[in-house]
Design a protein around this motif. Sequence first.
Motif: not given
Length: 294
Positions: A131-138, A149-156
């Motif tokens: 779910e977080e993966f799709v969120e980052v893609l979008r 800034d999520g449980d699995f991914y962080r993008v500054p």
Amino acid sequence: MRIGFAVPQSGPWATPGNMRRIAVRAEELGYHELWTFQRVLYPVGHPMGPTYRSVHDPVVTLAHLSGVTGRIGLAVAVINAYVQPVVLAKQLATLQTLSGGRLTAGIGLGWLPEEFEAAGVGFERRGRRGEEFVEVLRKAWSEDVVEHDGDFYRVPPSHLDPKPAPGPPPILLGGTAEVALRRAARLADGWVSSSRENLSAVAGRVELIKTALAESGRDAGAFRFVCRGVTQVRAAGGRPLTGPYDKIRRDVDELAAQGVTDVFHDLNFDHEIVTADPKEAMRRAEEALEALAP
């Protein structure tokens, strides 16, 4: 019903020349999309069979084929969420732009622990990771300043440009469990069945997703229900999409009656094709391409 065809991607028949021949002819015959899949590695001694033993990368394959075609769609079912989503977002945005907006991106959770280990990603909590993966893609495809800034991914806070043109590719999600089907209805533009799907039961999957779409206030008419057709041409019939050409065509009609909107014929999952001499495999594939054309 939209009909697609999977390109040679697995085993000895998956040569660059054969890929191009199938892609160009599929476009000439009016197929809707060319399809690929992902398998990064094959653990030594694993029993999953010859289809997964030697597989070309799906994104690189589609990028190559985008240059020899001009209209036909380009699709992958699926890329698994153990890859890095920001890097994938960049790759898919570029492919979407270079192909003129022909890409469909299927995303999966993954099921092979060794691939997660090799990627340095935990196998646990795959549903939430997906779910977080799709969120980052979008976010990467739509926001001017991307921050996560999520449980699995962080993008500054970053600019991730250029954005895909003419717009973001549609996202499909796979899965068979109820939670996965509801996830697809909530987050995706469509659902895609796996190679192990029981196609005799696909109507129930479609209805569950449609119910979940209605509960979310989403339009089921705009949602794609895609069937990976593990197609096996045989003298005698068997499970759906196995048998003579006339039976396979009837099976496609039956899937349409159950609510499936797209079927793509995938010969990579026919063990007789992926273990055959490449010339014989291509002879059979080109025959099927002609016989099953829309």
